[in-house]
Design an enzyme around this catalytic site. Structure first.
Site, PDB file in Angstrom:
ATOM      1  N   ARG A 291       0.845  -1.187   0.000  1.00  0.00           N
ATOM      2  CA  ARG A 291       0.000   0.000   0.000  1.00  0.00           C
ATOM      3  C   ARG A 291       0.883   1.241   0.000  1.00  0.00           C
ATOM      4  O   ARG A 291       1.934   1.269   0.634  1.00  0.00           O
ATOM      5  CB  ARG A 291      -0.889   0.034   1.249  1.00  0.00           C
ATOM      6  CG  ARG A 291      -1.990  -0.993   1.279  1.00  0.00           C
ATOM      7  CD  ARG A 291      -3.082  -0.593   2.274  1.00  0.00           C
ATOM      8  NE  ARG A 291      -2.567  -0.122   3.542  1.00  0.00           N
ATOM      9  CZ  ARG A 291      -2.308  -0.891   4.591  1.00  0.00           C
ATOM     10  NH1 ARG A 291      -2.464  -2.198   4.505  1.00  0.00           N
ATOM     11  NH2 ARG A 291      -1.864  -0.381   5.726  1.00  0.00           N
ATOM     12  N   TYR A 430      -1.079  -3.892  -7.032  1.00  0.00           N
ATOM     13  CA  TYR A 430      -0.781  -4.676  -5.841  1.00  0.00           C
ATOM     14  C   TYR A 430      -1.818  -4.517  -4.729  1.00  0.00           C
ATOM     15  O   TYR A 430      -2.213  -3.399  -4.393  1.00  0.00           O
ATOM     16  CB  TYR A 430       0.589  -4.282  -5.269  1.00  0.00           C
ATOM     17  CG  TYR A 430       1.159  -5.308  -4.311  1.00  0.00           C
ATOM     18  CD1 TYR A 430       1.924  -6.370  -4.779  1.00  0.00           C
ATOM     19  CD2 TYR A 430       0.916  -5.242  -2.949  1.00  0.00           C
ATOM     20  CE1 TYR A 430       2.441  -7.321  -3.925  1.00  0.00           C
ATOM     21  CE2 TYR A 430       1.420  -6.186  -2.077  1.00  0.00           C
ATOM     22  CZ  TYR A 430       2.188  -7.230  -2.566  1.00  0.00           C
ATOM     23  OH  TYR A 430       2.693  -8.170  -1.714  1.00  0.00           O
ATOM     24  N   GLY A 431      -2.215  -5.612  -4.147  1.00  0.00           N
ATOM     25  CA  GLY A 431      -2.952  -5.648  -2.885  1.00  0.00           C
ATOM     26  C   GLY A 431      -4.081  -4.657  -2.771  1.00  0.00           C
ATOM     27  O   GLY A 431      -4.917  -4.521  -3.658  1.00  0.00           O
ATOM     28  N   LYS A 439      -9.441  -2.500   1.570  1.00  0.00           N
ATOM     29  CA  LYS A 439      -9.331  -1.302   2.416  1.00  0.00           C
ATOM     30  C   LYS A 439     -10.106  -0.118   1.850  1.00  0.00           C
ATOM     31  O   LYS A 439     -10.684   0.673   2.599  1.00  0.00           O
ATOM     32  CB  LYS A 439      -7.865  -0.913   2.596  1.00  0.00           C
ATOM     33  CG  LYS A 439      -6.943  -2.026   3.073  1.00  0.00           C
ATOM     34  CD  LYS A 439      -7.299  -2.553   4.439  1.00  0.00           C
ATOM     35  CE  LYS A 439      -6.230  -3.519   4.926  1.00  0.00           C
ATOM     36  NZ  LYS A 439      -6.573  -4.206   6.169  1.00  0.00           N
ATOM     37  N   HIS A 459     -11.274  -1.929  11.490  1.00  0.00           N
ATOM     38  CA  HIS A 459     -10.116  -2.769  11.180  1.00  0.00           C
ATOM     39  C   HIS A 459      -9.968  -3.778  12.316  1.00  0.00           C
ATOM     40  O   HIS A 459      -9.056  -3.685  13.131  1.00  0.00           O
ATOM     41  CB  HIS A 459      -8.879  -1.883  11.038  1.00  0.00           C
ATOM     42  CG  HIS A 459      -7.689  -2.586  10.483  1.00  0.00           C
ATOM     43  ND1 HIS A 459      -6.394  -2.156  10.700  1.00  0.00           N
ATOM     44  CD2 HIS A 459      -7.567  -3.701   9.710  1.00  0.00           C
ATOM     45  CE1 HIS A 459      -5.543  -2.952  10.083  1.00  0.00           C
ATOM     46  NE2 HIS A 459      -6.231  -3.902   9.487  1.00  0.00           N
ATOM     47  N   SER A 481      -1.168  -3.284  11.676  1.00  0.00           N
ATOM     48  CA  SER A 481      -0.487  -4.328  10.922  1.00  0.00           C
ATOM     49  C   SER A 481       0.717  -4.845  11.699  1.00  0.00           C
ATOM     50  O   SER A 481       1.356  -4.107  12.462  1.00  0.00           O
ATOM     51  CB  SER A 481      -0.041  -3.787   9.559  1.00  0.00           C
ATOM     52  OG  SER A 481      -1.154  -3.394   8.795  1.00  0.00           O
ATOM     53  N   ALA A 482       1.010  -6.133  11.480  1.00  0.00           N
ATOM     54  CA  ALA A 482       2.181  -6.802  12.067  1.00  0.00           C
ATOM     55  C   ALA A 482       2.088  -6.947  13.581  1.00  0.00           C
ATOM     56  O   ALA A 482       3.101  -7.064  14.257  1.00  0.00           O
ATOM     57  CB  ALA A 482       3.470  -6.073  11.686  1.00  0.00           C
ATOM     58  N   CYS A 483       0.853  -6.947  14.109  1.00  0.00           N
ATOM     59  CA  CYS A 483       0.671  -7.150  15.554  1.00  0.00           C
ATOM     60  C   CYS A 483      -0.027  -8.482  15.853  1.00  0.00           C
ATOM     61  O   CYS A 483      -0.526  -8.678  16.965  1.00  0.00           O
ATOM     62  CB  CYS A 483      -0.122  -6.003  16.158  1.00  0.00           C
ATOM     63  SG  CYS A 483       0.798  -4.445  16.240  1.00  0.00           S
ATOM     64  N   ASP A 506      -9.689  -9.544   9.570  1.00  0.00           N
ATOM     65  CA  ASP A 506      -9.173  -8.221   9.209  1.00  0.00           C
ATOM     66  C   ASP A 506     -10.170  -7.089   9.365  1.00  0.00           C
ATOM     67  O   ASP A 506      -9.821  -6.022   9.852  1.00  0.00           O
ATOM     68  CB  ASP A 506      -8.656  -8.258   7.764  1.00  0.00           C
ATOM     69  CG  ASP A 506      -7.839  -7.036   7.395  1.00  0.00           C
ATOM     70  OD1 ASP A 506      -7.139  -6.491   8.277  1.00  0.00           O
ATOM     71  OD2 ASP A 506      -7.880  -6.621   6.229  1.00  0.00           O
ATOM     72  N   ARG A 598       2.482 -11.758   0.221  1.00  0.00           N
ATOM     73  CA  ARG A 598       1.099 -12.066   0.585  1.00  0.00           C
ATOM     74  C   ARG A 598       0.662 -13.455   0.125  1.00  0.00           C
ATOM     75  O   ARG A 598       1.197 -14.015  -0.818  1.00  0.00           O
ATOM     76  CB  ARG A 598       0.171 -11.034  -0.048  1.00  0.00           C
ATOM     77  CG  ARG A 598       0.364  -9.621   0.480  1.00  0.00           C
ATOM     78  CD  ARG A 598      -0.326  -9.427   1.805  1.00  0.00           C
ATOM     79  NE  ARG A 598      -0.049  -8.126   2.418  1.00  0.00           N
ATOM     80  CZ  ARG A 598      -0.784  -7.610   3.384  1.00  0.00           C
ATOM     81  NH1 ARG A 598      -1.835  -8.266   3.853  1.00  0.00           N
ATOM     82  NH2 ARG A 598      -0.469  -6.451   3.913  1.00  0.00           N
TER      83      ARG A 598
END
Length: 602
Positions: A291, A430-431, A439, A459, A481-483, A506, A598
């Protein structure tokens, strides 16, 4: 006794009533143009197919061997009256058949490769094609097919090739429909038809016109009467100027077809089917990997509505700027129209959208991540939808060749217009930049809709916990993110008697029920997770989910044709192909998988 010495005479040879026919098969001898087998849409289309049979001349006919001769119904040398009247007789013969009309097919055993070698073994192996034809007979055919401009063609795996040494790319070649070559054939057919003048049946000239239209647009008639949608699609078609248009159905056959096309174009690598069935690896452009918050805008009428934490631009100025980028952006490409639903199709809390894109990669990912296609379009009816316009920003003009991952990293915009509302995304494939249901819709646009309508778009994961006593608890949890959000959503408890079930990993849409309690739905249909760090230890549920039917993006490739990323296994492989396509070893100083690599899995 008639034909007494032939070992394969049918017992009904002398049946005075004949035998009941459930399929009519025509065929010719063409080295390039015509697929191995094609099923006609309807009887008139089948008659059209019979009327344009063509073959390379053989010694059985006068002329130059190898020259292409039009031989309608294989009857040209044998018809005792005007062929135009013969065509008309076939067209109207349908009226005598009623509901028992046989299906019509066209076969071509003689397709060749670039070296001039036959692609199909023929002879007894033709029974495999006949088997597929039998599987297509009836009102509920079981033989898998895809819709093409020239008719129904088998999917790559629809024809039984068990025990036959034939590669998948050969099957793709055998079943390929080249619209450009067929458009050249159109003129030859017109020339052939012209000799019959006004005696030519209108049904066949109409079939020819419809074939030309389908070839130019690669589309069926729009499968909706939603006037606002049709008007918007026409506007987008005029703006983006695609070579073809395709309404996406969301079927498994369509998914398989597009994945095979992505393999052929180099966007996908098919993984080892024994290790990772029906799964693929994509490698993005190194400049298009995540993103891009700096290129993401909330273009509300009031800058204050966007607030200090969002990028803002005046809506009309931004729209004018984007329209210049989108003008002609899909030249040389297919415009895919993706009707989709965020949330269960029958939920009053779900929302609809339609994404227009020139990326097949987006289509197959949206197939996993949303309820999309024909069913979503039917559920939409004439109601409201969110218009979502996306282009990779790389038109193919002037003979320009395509690349495996088209994008325009120097001109990327992910723009939200909450007051319309609508979404426009340009330059990235991408994504979340390209899967606009995620999102863009499910959070940014949905959060503004939720504020106006009195609900919440968050979220958050949604999980259900069940105690040893059988009591069920549902909770939402929001983490950056990443938690570990996805890992928590798919948690396998270590304490006895407790179970955890995932409702969503998500995004949660929350509303107040009639009983005054807070309820949540997951607007998504699949999982789009970060691969690095995912393992049997951190998230065994995700590892099980992605064992098959998964799209991996920017992970590493093993020598065995499987995938790998940092943190996936305790032992690091000694050699890989990294996410950029380069040879990788543990001491090379680079990551094997991109940190934002991903997986997209159902």
């Amino acid at each position: 006794t008639p034909a007494s010495q032939c070992p394969v005479i049918d017992s009904a040879w002398e049946n005075p009533n004949g035998v009941p026919i459930c399929a009519v098969i025509f065929g010719g001898r063409r080295p390039r143009l015509i697929p191995l087998v094609t099923e006609a849409f309807i009887w008139e289309h089948g008659v059209f197919m019979g009327s344009i049979i063509s073959s390379e001349l053989t010694a059985a006919a006068e002329g130059t061997v190898g020259e292409v001769r039009r031989d309608p119904f294989a009857m040209l040398p044998f018809c005792g009256y005007n062929m135009a009247d013969y065509f008309k007789h076939w067209v109207f013969f349908r009226n005598k058949l009623g509901y028992n009309t046989p299906k019509i097919f066209y076969v071509n055993w003689f397709r060749r490769d670039e070296k001039g070698e036959f692609l199909w073994p023929g002879f007894g192996e033709n029974s495999r094609v006949l088997k597929w034809i039998c599987e297509r007979i009836g009102t509920n055919p079981i033989g898998k097919s895809i819709l093409t401009p020239i008719g129904h063609v088998p999917t790559v795996d629809a024809i039984d090739t068990a025990g036959l040494d034939i590669a998948q790319d050969v099957m793709q070649n055998l079943l390929n429909v080249d619209s450009q070559q067929w458009l050249k054939e159109i003129q030859l057919i017109k020339d052939f038809y012209s000799q019959f003048g006004d005696k030519m049946p209108e049904a066949l000239t109409s079939e020819l016109q419809h074939l030309e239209k389908r070839l130019r647009l690669f589309e069926s008639e729009p499968p909706t009467t939603n006037t606002k949608l049709l008007s918007w699609i026409e506007e987008m078609k005029q703006l983006c100027k695609p070579e073809k248009i395709r309404w996406c159905t969301g079927t498994d056959d369509e998914y398989d077809e597009l994945c095979n096309e992505l393999v052929k174009s180099g966007t996908f690598i098919r993984l080892n089917d024994k290790l990772r069935p029906n799964s693929f690896l994509a490698r993005s452009d190194p400049k298009d990997v995540a993103r891009v918050e700096s290129c993401t805008f909330i273009c509300s009428k009031s800058k204050d509505d966007a607030g200090p934490t969002n990028n803002w631009a005046e809506p009309e100025e931004m729209r004018s700027k984007l329209l210049k980028f989108f003008d002609g952006s899909m030249q040389g490409r297919t415009m895919y129209i993706i009707p989709f639903c965020m949330g269960p199709l029958d939920s009053p809390y779900s929302k609809f959208g339609v994404q227009v894109t020139d990326s097949a990669y987006v289509v197959v990912n949206m197939k996993i991540m949303t309820r999309m296609g024909t069913k979503a379009l039917a559920a939409l009816g004439d109601h409201w939808f969110l218009p979502c316009l996306h282009s990779v920003g790389m038109p193919l003009v002037g003979g320009q060749k395509d690349v495996a991952w088209p994008c325009n990293p120097d001109n990327r915009y992910i723009v939200h217009f909450p007051d319309d509302p609508s979404v426009m995304s340009y330059g990235s494939g991408y994504g979340g930049n390209a899967l606009l249901g995620k999102k863009c819709y499910a959070l940014r646009i949905a959060s503004t809709m939720a504020r106006k309508e009195g609900w919440l778009a968050e979220h958050c994961l949604i999980l259900g916990l069940k105690s040893p006593e059988g009591k069920k608890y549902y909770v939402c949890a929001g983490f950056p993110s990443a938690c570990g959000k996805t890992n928590l959503a798919m948690l396998v408890p270590t304490i006895p008697g407790w179970t955890v079930r995932c409702v969503g990993d998500d995004i949660a849409w929350l509303h107040v029920g009639q009983d005054g309690r807070l309820y949540a739905i997951n607007p998504e249909a699949g999982f789009f997770g970060v691969a690095p760090g995912t393992s049997n230890q951190s998230n065994i549920s995700a590892m099980v989910a992605m064992k098959k039917n998964t799209i991996f993006t920017n992970v590493a490739l093993t020598a065995e044709g499987d995938i790998w990323w940092e943190g996936m296994t305790k032992e690091t492989p000694s050699e890989l192909i990294d996410w950029t396509g380069q040879k990788w070893t543990p001491n090379c100083g680079r990551k094997a998988a991109h940190p934002n690599a991903r997986y997209t899995t159902p």
